[in-house]
Design a protein around this motif. Structure first.
Motif, PDB file in Angstrom:
ATOM      1  N   ARG A   1      41.325  17.091  83.536  1.00  0.00           N
ATOM      2  CA  ARG A   1      42.121  17.896  82.628  1.00  0.00           C
ATOM      3  C   ARG A   1      41.256  18.672  81.644  1.00  0.00           C
ATOM      4  O   ARG A   1      41.709  19.650  81.077  1.00  0.00           O
ATOM      5  CB  ARG A   1      43.071  16.989  81.881  1.00  0.00           C
ATOM      6  N   TYR A   2      40.053  18.219  81.409  1.00  0.00           N
ATOM      7  CA  TYR A   2      39.194  18.874  80.436  1.00  0.00           C
ATOM      8  C   TYR A   2      37.872  19.251  81.089  1.00  0.00           C
ATOM      9  O   TYR A   2      37.405  18.599  81.990  1.00  0.00           O
ATOM     10  CB  TYR A   2      38.906  17.934  79.259  1.00  0.00           C
ATOM     11  N   ARG A   3      37.262  20.290  80.575  1.00  0.00           N
ATOM     12  CA  ARG A   3      35.956  20.701  81.070  1.00  0.00           C
ATOM     13  C   ARG A   3      34.893  20.014  80.216  1.00  0.00           C
ATOM     14  O   ARG A   3      35.056  19.875  79.012  1.00  0.00           O
ATOM     15  CB  ARG A   3      35.805  22.209  80.985  1.00  0.00           C
ATOM     16  N   SER A   4      33.814  19.637  80.853  1.00  0.00           N
ATOM     17  CA  SER A   4      32.691  19.053  80.106  1.00  0.00           C
ATOM     18  C   SER A   4      31.823  20.190  79.581  1.00  0.00           C
ATOM     19  O   SER A   4      31.975  21.345  79.983  1.00  0.00           O
ATOM     20  CB  SER A   4      31.865  18.155  81.023  1.00  0.00           C
ATOM     21  N   GLY A   5      30.901  19.837  78.709  1.00  0.00           N
ATOM     22  CA  GLY A   5      29.961  20.837  78.217  1.00  0.00           C
ATOM     23  C   GLY A   5      29.158  21.451  79.349  1.00  0.00           C
ATOM     24  O   GLY A   5      28.892  22.660  79.357  1.00  0.00           O
TER      25      GLY A   5
ATOM     26  N   VAL B   1      39.371  27.425  71.520  1.00  0.00           N
ATOM     27  CA  VAL B   1      38.826  26.530  70.498  1.00  0.00           C
ATOM     28  C   VAL B   1      38.663  27.290  69.178  1.00  0.00           C
ATOM     29  O   VAL B   1      39.011  26.776  68.107  1.00  0.00           O
ATOM     30  CB  VAL B   1      37.492  25.898  70.950  1.00  0.00           C
ATOM     31  N   ALA B   2      38.171  28.525  69.247  1.00  0.00           N
ATOM     32  CA  ALA B   2      38.009  29.336  68.028  1.00  0.00           C
ATOM     33  C   ALA B   2      39.370  29.571  67.366  1.00  0.00           C
ATOM     34  O   ALA B   2      39.496  29.484  66.136  1.00  0.00           O
ATOM     35  CB  ALA B   2      37.336  30.663  68.361  1.00  0.00           C
ATOM     36  N   ASP B   3      40.389  29.839  68.166  1.00  0.00           N
ATOM     37  CA  ASP B   3      41.733  30.026  67.615  1.00  0.00           C
ATOM     38  C   ASP B   3      42.236  28.757  66.943  1.00  0.00           C
ATOM     39  O   ASP B   3      42.840  28.810  65.877  1.00  0.00           O
ATOM     40  CB  ASP B   3      42.719  30.454  68.707  1.00  0.00           C
TER      41      ASP B   3
ATOM     42  N   LEU C   1      24.670  25.238  73.870  1.00  0.00           N
ATOM     43  CA  LEU C   1      24.711  24.344  75.031  1.00  0.00           C
ATOM     44  C   LEU C   1      23.379  24.322  75.772  1.00  0.00           C
ATOM     45  O   LEU C   1      22.951  23.273  76.254  1.00  0.00           O
ATOM     46  CB  LEU C   1      25.846  24.743  75.972  1.00  0.00           C
ATOM     47  N   GLU C   2      22.713  25.464  75.856  1.00  0.00           N
ATOM     48  CA  GLU C   2      21.409  25.513  76.526  1.00  0.00           C
ATOM     49  C   GLU C   2      20.343  24.767  75.727  1.00  0.00           C
ATOM     50  O   GLU C   2      19.467  24.121  76.298  1.00  0.00           O
ATOM     51  CB  GLU C   2      20.988  26.971  76.741  1.00  0.00           C
TER      52      GLU C   2
ATOM     53  N   SER D   1      27.526  16.179  78.499  1.00  0.00           N
ATOM     54  CA  SER D   1      28.427  15.100  78.894  1.00  0.00           C
ATOM     55  C   SER D   1      29.670  14.991  78.011  1.00  0.00           C
ATOM     56  O   SER D   1      30.562  14.214  78.322  1.00  0.00           O
ATOM     57  CB  SER D   1      27.679  13.772  78.887  1.00  0.00           C
ATOM     58  N   VAL D   2      29.738  15.738  76.929  1.00  0.00           N
ATOM     59  CA  VAL D   2      30.918  15.662  76.066  1.00  0.00           C
ATOM     60  C   VAL D   2      31.978  16.649  76.535  1.00  0.00           C
ATOM     61  O   VAL D   2      31.697  17.565  77.315  1.00  0.00           O
ATOM     62  CB  VAL D   2      30.566  15.917  74.580  1.00  0.00           C
ATOM     63  N   LYS D   3      33.205  16.456  76.053  1.00  0.00           N
ATOM     64  CA  LYS D   3      34.269  17.393  76.381  1.00  0.00           C
ATOM     65  C   LYS D   3      33.905  18.777  75.857  1.00  0.00           C
ATOM     66  O   LYS D   3      33.290  18.916  74.806  1.00  0.00           O
ATOM     67  CB  LYS D   3      35.586  16.940  75.760  1.00  0.00           C
ATOM     68  N   GLY D   4      34.303  19.780  76.604  1.00  0.00           N
ATOM     69  CA  GLY D   4      33.963  21.150  76.257  1.00  0.00           C
ATOM     70  C   GLY D   4      34.462  21.585  74.896  1.00  0.00           C
ATOM     71  O   GLY D   4      33.774  22.301  74.178  1.00  0.00           O
ATOM     72  N   ASP D   5      35.667  21.150  74.510  1.00  0.00           N
ATOM     73  CA  ASP D   5      36.187  21.587  73.219  1.00  0.00           C
ATOM     74  C   ASP D   5      35.336  21.064  72.068  1.00  0.00           C
ATOM     75  O   ASP D   5      35.077  21.780  71.104  1.00  0.00           O
ATOM     76  CB  ASP D   5      37.654  21.201  73.045  1.00  0.00           C
TER      77      ASP D   5
END
Length: 139
Positions: free
Chosen positions: A36-40, A65-67, A100-101, A108-112
């Motif tokens: 359901r969620y994207r990772s970093g 996320v910015a919103d 991220l780079e 390994s953390v959630k993208g948000d």
């Protein structure tokens, strides 16, 4: 007559089982089948990709996320970012991608959370001095 009733009930029961099995894909208990969620790491892959669909996924994720962080007292994973509202999409994407780079541990953390962390560093909020009570009473 009794055989007919049992046959009818077994057809109904079988139909219910079939319906339950096909409806299960949307059930949260099956979330492991469709993350359901994207990772970093997945987000960074999308942001680096040349494919328009992946780039759109990256842009949509970062903008969402910015919103969310643009709301009053909004926090994601306990993080705040004081975005001014005039940031461009390219600017926000560049900030998130660079973060991220430069920080592989965020893979390994959630993208948000990774996006929120990057934006909180980019546009930190002022931390008021003193306690709430002191500020209210003007001490």
């Amino acid at each position: 007559m009794r055989k007919m009733k049992l046959r009818g009930l077994s057809i109904i029961f079988g139909g219910c089982l079939l319906l339950a099995n096909t409806a299960g894909a949307a059930d949260p208990f099956f979330a492991h089948e469709q993350p359901r969620y994207r990772s970093g790491a997945q987000l960074l892959d999308d942001c680096r990709s040349e494919e328009p669909q992946a780039q759109g996924r990256c842009a949509g994720y970062v903008m969402a996320v910015a919103d969310m962080l643009g709301g009053a007292s909004a926090r994601i994973d306990g993080l705040e970012a004081c975005l001014e509202g005039d940031e461009t999409l390219a600017e926000l994407l560049g900030v998130v991608r660079a973060h991220l780079e430069a920080n592989p541990a965020r893979a390994s953390v959630k993208g948000d959370g990774a996006v929120a962390y990057a934006l909180s560093i980019y546009r930190p909020c002022e931390v008021p001095e003193g306690s709430f009570t002191d500020r209210v009473l003007g001490r």
